[in-house]
Design an enzyme around this catalytic site. Structure first.
Site, short mmCIF file in Angstrom:
data_model
loop_
_atom_site.label_atom_id
_atom_site.label_comp_id
_atom_site.label_asym_id
_atom_site.label_seq_id
_atom_site.Cartn_x
_atom_site.Cartn_y
_atom_site.Cartn_z
N ASP A 326 0.85 -1.18 0.00
CA ASP A 326 0.00 0.00 0.00
C ASP A 326 0.88 1.23 0.00
O ASP A 326 2.02 1.17 0.46
CB ASP A 326 -0.84 0.04 1.27
CG ASP A 326 -1.98 -0.93 1.23
OD1 ASP A 326 -2.81 -0.79 0.33
OD2 ASP A 326 -2.04 -1.81 2.10
N ASP A 633 -4.96 -3.65 4.85
CA ASP A 633 -5.45 -3.26 6.18
C ASP A 633 -6.93 -3.50 6.38
O ASP A 633 -7.37 -3.78 7.48
CB ASP A 633 -5.08 -1.79 6.47
CG ASP A 633 -5.35 -0.88 5.28
OD1 ASP A 633 -6.14 -1.26 4.40
OD2 ASP A 633 -4.79 0.22 5.24
N ASP A 637 -9.34 -6.37 1.97
CA ASP A 637 -7.98 -6.79 1.63
C ASP A 637 -7.73 -8.25 2.00
O ASP A 637 -6.79 -8.87 1.51
CB ASP A 637 -6.95 -5.93 2.40
CG ASP A 637 -6.90 -4.50 1.89
OD1 ASP A 637 -6.97 -4.34 0.66
OD2 ASP A 637 -6.78 -3.57 2.69
N1 LIG Z 1 -12.02 9.58 4.65
C1 LIG Z 1 -12.22 9.79 3.37
N2 LIG Z 1 -13.39 10.36 2.96
C2 LIG Z 1 -13.61 10.58 1.67
N3 LIG Z 1 -12.75 10.29 0.69
C3 LIG Z 1 -11.59 9.73 1.01
C4 LIG Z 1 -11.26 9.46 2.37
N4 LIG Z 1 -10.04 8.89 2.39
C5 LIG Z 1 -9.63 8.82 1.12
N5 LIG Z 1 -10.54 9.31 0.28
C6 LIG Z 1 -10.48 9.38 -1.17
O1 LIG Z 1 -10.47 8.07 -1.67
C7 LIG Z 1 -9.29 7.83 -2.43
C8 LIG Z 1 -8.80 6.42 -2.18
O2 LIG Z 1 -8.49 6.22 -0.83
P1 LIG Z 1 -8.06 4.81 -0.30
O3 LIG Z 1 -8.02 4.88 1.18
O4 LIG Z 1 -8.83 3.76 -0.95
O5 LIG Z 1 -6.61 4.64 -0.84
P2 LIG Z 1 -5.30 5.26 -0.25
O6 LIG Z 1 -5.37 5.20 1.21
O7 LIG Z 1 -5.03 6.56 -0.88
O8 LIG Z 1 -4.22 4.32 -0.80
P3 LIG Z 1 -3.62 3.02 -0.14
O9 LIG Z 1 -4.41 1.93 -0.78
O10 LIG Z 1 -2.22 3.09 -0.55
O11 LIG Z 1 -3.79 3.07 1.34
C9 LIG Z 1 -8.31 8.89 -1.99
O12 LIG Z 1 -7.46 9.24 -3.02
C10 LIG Z 1 -9.20 10.05 -1.62
O13 LIG Z 1 -9.49 10.85 -2.74
CA LIG Z 2 -6.12 2.23 1.98
#
Ligand SMILES: Nc1ncnc2c1ncn2[C@@H]1O[C@H](COP(=O)(O)OP(=O)(O)OP(=O)(O)O)[C@@H](O)[C@H]1O
Ligand SMILES: [Ca+2]
Length: 890
Positions: A326, A633, A637
């Site tokens: 990730d 996490d 997943d």
């Molecule tokens: N709490 C939230 N509320 C609304 N939108 C969110 C929130 N967190 C993340 N996002 C949006 O969703 C997208 C994807 O987030 P996600 O958590 O799936 O992946 P990530 O955490 O960026 O990546 P990784 O998979 O590496 O952890 C982000 O790029 C953001 O635009």
């Molecule tokens: Ca994530």
């Protein structure tokens, strides 16, 4: 009245707790006494005594004991007692080895024990689930496993999968209202949650009404899965090999006895020698030492923040050829700070560091107060309302409780002078649809003072743009034309190319009713604006990726973030090589597994993917012959973590479900820790190879010296008790010390090991036979020379042979530290080994010179010139071959 028939307030009274503050410390103590720990009872463990005796069950040891008993009856008291003593010490050693192995496995279990979040004394804290008592208030969210039986009193889109109890695989939708009626089964108790079930969606709070065996799970105790610690592939291979080695050792021993008798030795002496030889040469202790080496390695991994949940993973780690990781939090710090705002077609920058809520809003050297501008006010305040995080100040330092992305949004609002508490007085939150990584958005429905309701949605901009039908600009809604779509997309890409993570905010008025599903509101939105935040890479990750590359391991970044953000960070971290490319979740989705197989080797960044995509990525990589490590996490997943060769879960941000599916947990969620674990994994395997090599070569030496002596019609070069002593001393401490050896300098420069590699791969078999052969020959030569000088004094020559055999093994042990040669590294670099060898030497000298022991071990004091002969002979096996190698290299 039953708990499910009561209202939450009635339950609060009935179990004498407080929803607001939880239990007090005194109360917890009282209840702990009354109810005990929150544990299910497990089957009895093997007792220590049994384990001790099982050390003697080995067939040859029993034969030896019987043989000694007979010799005792025949009058050889000293021999008999000495042999029994040695067997006893051997048993104790084996006992402690296995005990230690078992203990460290238990400690491992303890470390990965489940935790729960409880409210105690007015504060939320994480405690081991074991410590929960009835009356505790629990909080949980998607991905958590429920740790006791509870009555729910606050929920948000809560769904729980209860198949372990009810067999029903569709998650139950939870509620809090009392339930009445006859014949209500577990599956109908929707205002309760049960121990062992799994939250698949939403979040909630509840009060504990049953713990330990007094839970629904405790009542079906036969469903308990006693977790097995699977054997590692190497252990399995060693077990098979062990059987072969036993046969070989026995056959050779028989041969020694047969030839000996044929050459005229008396049967009784040959029998005792044979049995002793068999006891010494059968490497029955190998599996235990392997377990110890594995668990010692596991302990070292813990120090590096990696917890191994399944022992086989230690070995597989060393074979990993791809790490899929990730991005957010693992490669980056997950410390988000908003630096850019976009609304009303203007981009403003925000100053300030970390989560400290101080900073200015500037644009072209102008400053502004965004709270004064309706567009920015909406952007900031809505981001704070559609938000679950809390900013906490402790001694002047700020940190976020909750999602860091949301924390950053709180901070940017506070920089403009807004506060969530004030906003909550203006707007009441009616309903909430939590964030999930597949939808990539979150929505709340709020009601303002006038009773108007509207939905606020925040999430990934590309998705929100496509769900919006207008943009709020210049104080009014403008139709989301192609022009606007393009302009917004360009803005998002401009922010993303600076490695910023972007969040869009939108809203829409909604009627006064409750909604069943998020899809009913997440459409036809009014787009308000964007917040762009930095999440700096962890400083140590770049070097770790570099090191992995040198070790033949490819790093793949998998992220839910925007393609361009992902690419920018991938470039910063050196993940994207020249021929590599970024693959987007949408494309991945439309590809068949076959198509993905074709290109997967060249993809090093997967962007805008959902957790569900990870499984496909794992499969494709495995199809290409890779050994895949995969991090994760969330709940979604879990399948990929399970399917990967090494499933890795986050210790801080990981859900229980992810952790349970994993083989390895990262305590610090850090990518560099994966590298450290792989390094350690490779080292452990190498150390095991080292002592297999050492032990087997020693055994070969012991057998051959006897065999050659019999073939050459010589007297016995060693008496039984000496053979047993050699086995005990040289196989004990020095072999253990090899298990503690430091990695050789180049372990992270070698290619990953092939997972099917046999025990004797990479010339190990040759090394064992050649060194063993030389040890045998050298010992026999020393014996012959001493015997020829002094043919009337057999014990003298036997003492020389004994000393030569011991020293040859103790010198050879240093050679085993390197895959290359004894000259390849400082031979004294492992202090444990130096001490182990020194103490073995001292013990040998005592046995040779201490008169009472001389009678026991049939030794005599030898003179300094003998030592010259012994040393020279003992050095031959190691230095002859190492020397030839050395010369060949030059
Ligand atoms: N709490 C939230 N509320 C609304 N939108 C969110 C929130 N967190 C993340 N996002 C949006 O969703 C997208 C994807 O987030 P996600 O958590 O799936 O992946 P990530 O955490 O960026 O990546 P990784 O998979 O590496 O952890 C982000 O790029 C953001 O635009
Ligand atoms: Ca994530």
């Amino acid at each position: 009245m039953k708990y499910h028939e009561m209202s939450p307030e009635q339950v609060e009274k009935a179990v004498q707790t407080s929803f607001k503050n939880g239990l007090t410390n005194e109360e917890i103590k009282i209840r702990r006494k009354q109810f005990g720990f929150n544990e299910l009872q497990e089957a009895e463990k093997q007792s220590a005594l049994l384990l001790f005796f099982s050390q003697f069950k080995d067939f040859m040891v029993i034969v030896l004991l019987v043989a000694t008993l007979i010799s005792g009856i025949l009058g050889e008291y000293i021999d008999a007692i000495a042999i029994i003593l040695i067997v006893f010490v051997n048993g104790i050693l084996g006992f402690f080895q296995e005990r230690k192995a078992e203990k460290s496995l238990e400690a491992l279990k303890e470390l990965s024990a489940p935790m729960a979040t409880v409210l105690r004394g007015g504060k939320w804290e994480k405690i081991p689930s074991k410590e929960i008592v009835p009356g505790d208030i629990l909080r949980f969210a998607s991905g958590d496993r429920i740790s006791a039986d509870i009555r729910l009193f606050e929920i948000s889109s809560l769904e729980i999968e209860e198949s372990a109890l009810t067999g029903e695989s569709v998650p139950a939708v939870k509620e809090i209202a009392p339930i009445h009626g006859e014949n209500i089964g577990l599956g109908d108790l929707n205002n309760m949650a049960f121990m062992g079930t799994m939250v698949t969606r939403g979040s909630g709070k509840g009060v504990v009404i049953g713990t330990g065996m007094k839970t629904a799970m405790g009542q079906i105790a036969d469903l308990l899965q006693t977790e097995q610690n699977l054997q590692t592939p190497l252990q399995r291979r060693l077990e098979q090999l062990g059987k072969i080695l036993i046969v070989v050792a026995l056959v050779l021993t028989l041969l020694v006895v047969a030839i000996g008798v044929w050459q005229g030795h008396d049967l009784y002496t040959m029998f005792l020698s044979g049995v002793s030889l068999a006891v010494a040469a059968i490497p029955e202790g190998l599996p235990a030492i392997v377990t110890i080496a594995l668990s010692l390695g596991v302990q070292r991994m813990i120090k590096k923040n990696a917890i191994v949940r399944k022992l086989p993973a230690v070995e597989t780690l060393g074979c990993a050829s791809v790490i899929c990781s990730d991005k957010t939090g693992t490669m980056t710090q997950n410390k988000m700070t908003v630096t850019h705002l976009w609304a009303n077609d203007q981009t403003w920058t925000v100053s300030g560091q970390g989560y400290e809520p101080q900073g200015h809003f500037t644009r072209n050297n102008q400053t502004m107060n965004p709270a004064q501008d309706d567009h920015f006010y909406k952007l900031l305040s809505f981001s704070m309302l559609c938000n679950h995080a809390a900013l906490i100040e402790e001694k002047g330092k700020y940190h976020v409780d909750g999602d860091p992305t949301e924390g950053a949004l709180l901070v940017s609002g506070m920089k403009a002078g807004l506060s969530r508490d004030h906003l909550l007085q203006e707007y009441r939150i009616i309903q909430e649809f939590p964030f999930d990584s597949s939808r990539k958005m979150m929505t709340v429905i709020v009601e303002d003072k006038k009773g108007h309701r509207f939905a606020i949605t925040k999430g990934a901009p590309d998705i929100l743009i496509s769900l919006s039908e207008s943009v709020y600009v210049g104080g009014k809604k403008q139709y989301m034309s192609q022009i606007w779509t393009n302009r917004l997309q360009t803005t998002v890409e401009r922010l993303a190319s600076q490695a910023l993570r972007t969040i869009a905010v939108a809203y829409k008025p909604v009627p006064n009713r409750l909604f069943n599903h998020e899809a009913e509101v997440e459409n036809e939105l009014v787009f308000i604006g964007l917040q762009g935040m930095i999440d700096p890479p962890r400083p140590e990750v770049k070097a770790a990726i570099q090191e992995c590359k040198a070790a033949g391991i490819k790093t793949v970044m998998i992220t839910g973030d925007h393609v361009i953000t992902a690419r920018a960070i991938g470039e910063q971290l050196g993940i994207l090589n020249r021929d590599d490319f970024v693959l987007e979740g949408r494309k991945l989705e439309s590809m068949s597994l076959k198509e993905l197989d074709e290109i997967v080797d060249n993809v090093s960044v997967f962007a805008r993917v959902s957790p569900e995509h990870k499984l496909k990525i794992v499969k494709a990589l495995q199809n290409k012959g890779h050994i895949v490590a995969m991090t994760g996490d969330g709940v979604n997943d879990a399948p990929a973590i399970k399917a990967a060769d090494i499933g890795i879960a986050m210790g801080i941000n990981g859900t229980d479900v992810a952790k349970e599916s994993s083989a390895l947990i990262l305590l610090d969620d850090n990518f560099a820790t994966i590298k450290a674990a792989i390094h350690e994994g490779r080292n452990i395997y190498e150390n095991i190879r080292k002592f297999i090599r050492y032990l087997l070569a020693s055994n070969v030496g012991e057998i051959l010296v006897m065999l050659f002596a019999m073939i050459l019609a010589l007297p016995l070069p060693l008496v039984p008790i000496q053979i047993l002593w050699v086995n005990l001393v040289t196989d004990g401490l020095p072999a253990m010390a090899l298990g503690l050896d430091q990695p050789e300098g180049d372990v992270m420069k070698r290619k990953p090991r092939h997972p099917k590699e046999g025990v004797f791969a990479r010339r190990l078999g040759w090394k064992v036979i050649s060194r063993g052969f030389l040890i045998g020959v050298a010992t026999l030569l020393a014996f012959l020379i001493a015997y020829k000088q002094n043919p009337d004094h057999l014990e003298y020559a036997q003492t020389v042979a004994f000393a030569t055999l011991v020293l040859a093994q103790l010198i050879h042990v240093f050679d085993c530290r390197s895959e290359h040669s004894i000259f390849a590294r400082n031979p004294f670099g492992n202090p444990y080994l130096v001490w182990a060898v020194l103490s073995s030497v001292v013990l040998m000298i005592i046995v040779i010179y201490f008169p009472p022991l001389q009678t026991v071990f049939h030794t005599v004091a030898i003179v300094p010139t003998d030592w010259l002969l012994i040393l020279a002979m003992a050095a031959i096996p190691t230095f002859l071959l190492a020397g030839s190698l050395f010369i060949r290299k030059k």
